[in-house]
Write an enzyme that holds these catalytic residues in place. Sequence first.
Site, PDB file in Angstrom:
ATOM      1  N   HIS A   1      -5.402  -4.686   0.056  1.00  0.00           N
ATOM      2  CA  HIS A   1      -5.483  -3.597  -0.931  1.00  0.00           C
ATOM      3  C   HIS A   1      -5.710  -4.095  -2.353  1.00  0.00           C
ATOM      4  O   HIS A   1      -5.780  -3.294  -3.284  1.00  0.00           O
ATOM      5  CB  HIS A   1      -4.217  -2.729  -0.882  1.00  0.00           C
ATOM      6  CG  HIS A   1      -4.133  -1.907   0.360  1.00  0.00           C
ATOM      7  ND1 HIS A   1      -4.710  -0.655   0.477  1.00  0.00           N
ATOM      8  CD2 HIS A   1      -3.576  -2.170   1.567  1.00  0.00           C
ATOM      9  CE1 HIS A   1      -4.503  -0.184   1.692  1.00  0.00           C
ATOM     10  NE2 HIS A   1      -3.806  -1.084   2.377  1.00  0.00           N
TER      11      HIS A   1
ATOM     12  N   LYS B   1     -11.836  -2.098   3.536  1.00  0.00           N
ATOM     13  CA  LYS B   1     -11.258  -1.176   2.550  1.00  0.00           C
ATOM     14  C   LYS B   1     -12.194  -1.063   1.344  1.00  0.00           C
ATOM     15  O   LYS B   1     -13.182  -0.355   1.420  1.00  0.00           O
ATOM     16  CB  LYS B   1      -9.838  -1.596   2.228  1.00  0.00           C
ATOM     17  CG  LYS B   1      -8.950  -1.247   3.431  1.00  0.00           C
ATOM     18  CD  LYS B   1      -7.554  -1.721   3.420  1.00  0.00           C
ATOM     19  CE  LYS B   1      -6.888  -1.272   4.717  1.00  0.00           C
ATOM     20  NZ  LYS B   1      -5.818  -2.147   5.154  1.00  0.00           N
TER      21      LYS B   1
ATOM     22  N   SER C   1       0.793  -1.232   0.000  1.00  0.00           N
ATOM     23  CA  SER C   1       0.000   0.000   0.000  1.00  0.00           C
ATOM     24  C   SER C   1       0.823   1.279   0.000  1.00  0.00           C
ATOM     25  O   SER C   1       0.285   2.349  -0.242  1.00  0.00           O
ATOM     26  CB  SER C   1      -0.947  -0.003   1.195  1.00  0.00           C
ATOM     27  OG  SER C   1      -0.216   0.032   2.397  1.00  0.00           O
TER      28      SER C   1
HETATM   29  C1  LIG Z   1      -5.449  -2.559   6.504  1.00  0.00           C
HETATM   30  C2  LIG Z   1      -4.691  -3.811   6.396  1.00  0.00           C
HETATM   31  C3  LIG Z   1      -4.942  -4.883   7.251  1.00  0.00           C
HETATM   32  C4  LIG Z   1      -5.916  -4.773   8.384  1.00  0.00           C
HETATM   33  O1  LIG Z   1      -7.227  -4.763   7.947  1.00  0.00           O
HETATM   34  P1  LIG Z   1      -8.374  -4.176   8.886  1.00  0.00           P
HETATM   35  O2  LIG Z   1      -9.603  -4.771   8.358  1.00  0.00           O
HETATM   36  O3  LIG Z   1      -8.337  -2.684   8.735  1.00  0.00           O
HETATM   37  O4  LIG Z   1      -8.072  -4.597  10.280  1.00  0.00           O
HETATM   38  C5  LIG Z   1      -4.249  -6.049   7.064  1.00  0.00           C
HETATM   39  N1  LIG Z   1      -3.325  -6.176   6.075  1.00  0.00           N
HETATM   40  C6  LIG Z   1      -3.043  -5.163   5.242  1.00  0.00           C
HETATM   41  C7  LIG Z   1      -2.032  -5.356   4.172  1.00  0.00           C
HETATM   42  C8  LIG Z   1      -3.709  -3.959   5.375  1.00  0.00           C
HETATM   43  O5  LIG Z   1      -3.430  -2.949   4.558  1.00  0.00           O
END
Ligand SMILES: *Cc1c(COP(=O)(O)O)cnc(C)c1O
Length: 396
Positions: free
Chosen positions: A214, A244, A186
Amino acid sequence: MSSKALDQFLNENLNDLKERGLYNEIDPVESPNGPVIKIGGKELVNLSSNNYLGLATNERLKEAAVEAVKEWGVGAGAVRTINGTLALHTRLEEKIAKFKSTEAAIAFQSGFNCNMGAISAVMNKHDAILSDELNHASIIDGCRLSKAKIIRFNHSDMEDLRQKAKEAKESGQYNKIMVITDGVFSMDGDVAKLPEIVEIAEEFDLITYVDDAHGSGVLGKGAGTVKHFGLSDRVDMQMGTLSKAIGVVGGYVAGKQNLVDWLKVAARPFLFSTSLTPADVTACTEALNILMESTELHDRLWENGNYLKKGLKELGFDIGDSETPITPCIIGEEKTTQKFSKRLYEEGVYAKSIVFPTVPRGTGRVRNMPTAAHTKEMLDRAIAIYEKVGKEMGII
Ligand SMILES: *Cc1c(COP(=O)(O)O)cnc(C)c1O
């Protein structure tokens, strides 16, 4: 009376962060987290959310959530393994499996919980995990919790991975070996080299685990990085988040039925933390319905991403080598990057600066996350502000 030791610890560490300019002040958002947000009474073009498809404020999701509250209430009432598994949870998991083209799926309360629960349910102190050095914090914590030997490989360096996989395998020291990677990284928007990773995994009998936080909703016509590369039946564990692109909250692991059966008895957040609420689960299910009906939101996300990239590049900004709509704008020096982001804010763009230690020293950047919900006018406004601030600060 409060603990003196605790007070001393807190004050020393808070002051230290503040002195080094690393203390993060959180700005509360005074509006829904849409393409334009209000902070400090100011209207800003929002280029900082992970709400890729604009689903966080989607009318169909909102209605589904409201109806779910009316029919099912606000809480699930228990952990999944007691009686917190509502028919709604099962329906969501079936839908996730269909969306991901896997035999089964299991939902968790967050993506972070997934990585904490799933990695440690499968790996233990007799095992080893090969982990990309830029993997997300929740992967790092999940690996630590498992007590497996953690072997970091250089970011997306397939020679290094191959070498380390070979050494680990030939040492005969480990019962199982896993390779774990983000699907999309990301900070730069680059995509993991999954075809090579899967080949190496098959050569050395590694378990494959892809965190597609992502990539889901973004790559593979929405179904994610694994689908994008046509590897759905060659990756053992596909983890994703519902927070997300899906726009709500929660996470999941998709894979074979025996994997999901095991996680349901061994992944500790599933066993010991109350399940997702009816509103969350129903909104997530509706999001998947939308993604499976049409690629319209996905297509608009890419169109907007390409439009923003082209605009910033033509102005002369360094936008790195992103392969996804994530658009870093690399400024360089840490203080200049922070000032650049602050000036964008003052002019009407919310794009957060990301500096050392999150990214290497001297590669500070302002990261832009365009979404399907942005209009061309909003993106034009953002590009014009970038031009103004970039020229004013002598960056372009
Ligand atoms: C945001 C993210 C997470 C965590 O996800 P949430 O649902 O916000 O707890 C895990 N792995 C990656 C690569 C992320 O970007």
